[in-house]
Each structure stands twice: as structure tokens, then as C-alpha cells.
Design an enzyme around this catalytic site. Structure first.
Site, short mmCIF file in Angstrom:
data_model
loop_
_atom_site.label_atom_id
_atom_site.label_comp_id
_atom_site.label_asym_id
_atom_site.label_seq_id
_atom_site.Cartn_x
_atom_site.Cartn_y
_atom_site.Cartn_z
N GLU A 175 63.51 29.80 51.63
CA GLU A 175 64.68 29.49 52.38
C GLU A 175 64.57 27.88 52.70
OE1 GLU A 175 65.62 31.61 55.72
OE2 GLU A 175 67.29 30.67 55.95
N LYS A 217 66.84 31.29 48.88
CA LYS A 217 67.61 31.33 49.85
C LYS A 217 68.18 29.98 50.23
CE LYS A 217 68.35 33.54 54.30
NZ LYS A 217 68.24 34.70 55.26
C1 5MM Z 1 68.41 35.49 61.74
O1 5MM Z 1 67.93 34.24 61.72
C2 5MM Z 1 66.79 33.84 61.20
C3 5MM Z 1 65.61 33.31 62.19
O2 5MM Z 1 65.73 32.36 62.88
P1 5MM Z 1 64.81 31.71 63.94
O3 5MM Z 1 63.65 32.15 63.57
O4 5MM Z 1 65.22 30.46 64.20
O5 5MM Z 1 65.17 32.60 65.36
C4 5MM Z 1 67.07 32.94 60.07
O6 5MM Z 1 66.04 32.15 59.42
C5 5MM Z 1 68.03 33.23 59.30
O7 5MM Z 1 67.34 34.33 58.26
C6 5MM Z 1 68.61 32.34 58.24
O8 5MM Z 1 69.05 31.12 58.90
C7 5MM Z 1 70.09 32.66 57.66
O9 5MM Z 1 70.91 33.11 58.85
P2 5MM Z 1 72.49 32.83 59.04
O10 5MM Z 1 72.88 32.90 60.18
O11 5MM Z 1 72.35 31.17 58.69
O12 5MM Z 1 73.20 33.43 57.74
#
Ligand code: 5MM
Length: 332
Positions: A175, A217
Site C-alpha cells: 500500500e 493497494k
Molecule cells: C484502516 O486504517 C488503516 C490503518 O491506519 P493506521 O495504522 O494509520 O491507524 C489504513 O492503512 C487503511 O487500511 C488504509 O488507509 C485504507 O483505508 P481508507 O480509509 O483510506 O480506505
């Protein structure tokens, strides 16, 4: 490697996507508090159980990503999360990075950490049922940013993580997220996303990572969130696919993050992507765009678990429907 290819194909199977429910303890606690729920380990567990036990989740979700805390927890009946979701037909995944941290030499930027002791942690997670893993690198768009140093350092870490995952039999979800923060136009996001992904490809290749055994991702290519004019889904799809075309046909698939887009916009953009013929499936691995409505509907009330699940089911179904359009638009 064979099983990584098989699991990666399962994650991006036609009509399905991945639910990202892997917020770190700090992020999840903040989101619970904002919804009026006390940020305790038990409330984080209850919320994740609500998501993971949503009836029919497997109809549109191939996988669900948890953080370390959740993967070590159990459903109320004592079944560990990994076993419970497998029994429901959904593959459990685990976020294995330890966060995007400030890096000396890179003011205003971060490098994602978590490589120390990674092989042992991967072995542990595989042993308790994880099928895949996730690591997120974060890039800011700004004056002269992202820097070459941040691009290279994060790409190298992503590749080392991916290689370690495949050695452990876990599919790496890779990602690289270019943030929406800022007022930049969509063209700037396209330019930065292309450079970031090129570095990730180079580092993956240098470490011999099998692209058929990973899921990419990425962010969608969109304008900054403070830009006055939102781009149309058609424009977002065209710009995003144009950048992605640099990936070889052998890549298992692409599962987008939502990045803070409103849920309906993320779905509309995903649907628009399906109009473009690509050698790899284009699906979702959304966090906020799937779970925000569920958290708002539940807000900690035991009597509202079904309402929260209905809100999640509605978003999962809408996104699954969006990716199913591909079969109609591009019959095999
Ligand atoms: C769900 O949030 C994931 C972990 O975030 P933190 O480690 O910062 O708390 C994050 O990696 C998430 O999987 C991705 O950003 C995709 O989430 P979004 O909300 O951007 O679709």
C-alpha cells in the site's frame, strides 16, 4: 509461492473486495471517541466483531484486515477472530507495519517502520490463521514533496516487507498511499503517484517479489481535498488507470484504498474504473468508505449492532456491485 498466487487471486476474485478494519489502537480509539464510544480494548473488540460478523459479508468481501490487537482477540463466544471470519468465508489479514514515523533527514515526511523482527511476527500471524498481510507507506504532496529520499526509503521498506511475507507464505498487500491532503490539481496527484509506484516496482523487482502473489493497494488519482473542483468519476478512472498501466500484466490485482473520499464518491470512482480494460482486476480495499457509516449507525449501542451491520452490508454490496460491472462491460 504457489499458495501466495492462489490467495492473491482469491482476494481480488471477481465481484469481491477487502474490508480494511486494521486501524491502529490510537486511530481506532480516536474514531470511537468521536462517535461517543469509550475507547477501551473491549469496545474496539465489540466494534470489530460487529463488522466481522455482518451477515452475508462474504458475498462481497474476500478478506478483512485486522490489527495485532484484534487478531489476538476472540468473538464473544470465545472463537478467535481469524477462525470466526474464515468460518464465514472471509480470509483474515493482518497489518504488520508499526506505523509511519518521522525520519531524520526527511523533514515533514515519514517512513513506515516495522521491519525489525518481521519474519518471526509473520510466522506467528500465519500460525494463528492469517492468510495475508498489509503494510502502508504514506506520501504527502507539497512544495518539493514527496522527496526522493522518502519515495526511495518507503519503496525499499515495502519491498523488504513483501519479500518477507512471501517467504512466510502470506500474501503482501502493498500500500503506497499518496495522501489527498492539499489543494493540488489531479494532474499533480497523477505525477506523484506515477513516480511513487515506479519506485515501488523497482524495489519489488530488485528483491525478487512475485507480482502474481501480491495485491497492490494504491490511492486513486484524485485532486487534493482542498481543491475547489472535484474531478468526475470518469476523469479519476482515466487518470488512475493511466498511471497503473505501468504495472505488468502478471500483477495479481489492484485493490484501492478510499483515502478519505466520501463513501459514495469512492464507489462511483470504482465503478468508473471498470469501463477500462486492464490485465488485472480493479477492486476495493476500503477502510473509512466502508466502515464510517457502520460506526455512525452503531455508536456503541448494543441494540444498534444490526443497524451498524446493515450500514456496512450496504456499502460492501454497493462496491461489490460496482466491481461486478466489469463482467458486463468486458465479457471474457
Ligand atoms: C484502516 O486504517 C488503516 C490503518 O491506519 P493506521 O495504522 O494509520 O491507524 C489504513 O492503512 C487503511 O487500511 C488504509 O488507509 C485504507 O483505508 P481508507 O480509509 O483510506 O480506505
Amino acid at each position: 509461492m504457489g499458495s501466495c498466487r492462489q490467495i492473491a487471486a482469491q482476494l481480488v476474485a471477481p465481484g469481491k473486495g477487502v474490508l480494511a478494519a486494521d486501524e491502529s489502537i490510537a486511530t481506532m480509539s480516536g474514531r470511537l471517541e468521536k462517535a461517543g464510544v469509550e475507547a477501551t480494548a473491549e469496545n474496539r473488540r465489540r466494534y470489530r466483531q460487529l463488522l466481522a460478523s455482518t451477515p452475508g459479508l462474504a458475498d462481497g468481501a474476500s478478506g478483512i484486515i485486522f490489527c495485532d490487537e484484534t487478531l489476538g482477540q476472540d468473538f464473544s463466544d470465545g472463537t478467535p477472530f481469524a477462525q470466526a471470519v474464515r468460518a464465514a468465508g472471509v480470509l483474515p489479514g493482518i497489518k504488520v507495519d508499526t506505523g509511519a514515523k518521522p525520519c531524520p533527514g526527511l523533514p515533514g515526511e515519514t517512513v513506515t517502520e516495522g521491519l525489525d523482527g518481521l519474519p518471526a511476527r509473520l510466522e506467528h500471524y500465519a500460525g494463528i490463521g492469517a492468510a495475508f498481510a498489509k503494510w502502508r507507506a504514506v506520501y504527502v504532496i507539497g512544495d518539493g514533496l514527496p522527496s526522493a529520499g522518502a519515495i526511495r526509503s518507503n519503496a525499499n521498506a515495502l519491498a523488504r516487507y513483501a519479500a518477507a511475507c512471501q517467504a512466510a507464505g502470506l500474501v503482501p498487500v502493498v500500500e503506497p498511499e499518496v495522501l489527498m491532503d492539499g489543494a493540488h490539481p489531479i494532474e499533480r496527484c497523477a505525477e506523484v503517484t506515477a513516480v511513487v509506484q515506479a519506485a515501488v516496482r523497482e524495489e519489488l523487482e530488485l528483491l525478487g517479489v512475485d507480482l502474481a502473489g501480491i495485491v497492490l493497494k494504491p490511492n486513486m488519482v484524485v485532486e487534493g481535498k482542498d481543491h475547489p473542483e472535484p474531478s468526475s468519476p470518469e476523469r479519476v478512472a482515466e487518470s488512475t488507470v493511466e498511471v497503473l498501466r505501468a504495472w505488468p500484466a502478471g500483477l495479481a490485482g489492484v485493490a484501492f484504498l478510499s483515502g478519505g473520499q466520501p463513501p459514495e464518491r469512492a464507489t462511483a470512482n470504482l465503478e468508473a474504473m471498470q469501463h477500462h480494460p486492464t490485465p488485472w482486476p480493479l477492486t476495493f480495499s476500503f477502510g473509512r468508505a466502508l466502515v464510517d457509516p457502520a460506526l455512525a449507525a452503531w455508536h456503541g449501542e448494543p441494540a444498534l449492532v444490526e443497524a451498524g451491520q446493515a450500514a456496512l452490508a450496504e456499502r460492501v454490496a454497493a462496491n461489490a456491485e460496482a466491481v461486478r460491472r466489469r463482467a458486463q462491460l468486458q465479457p471474457a
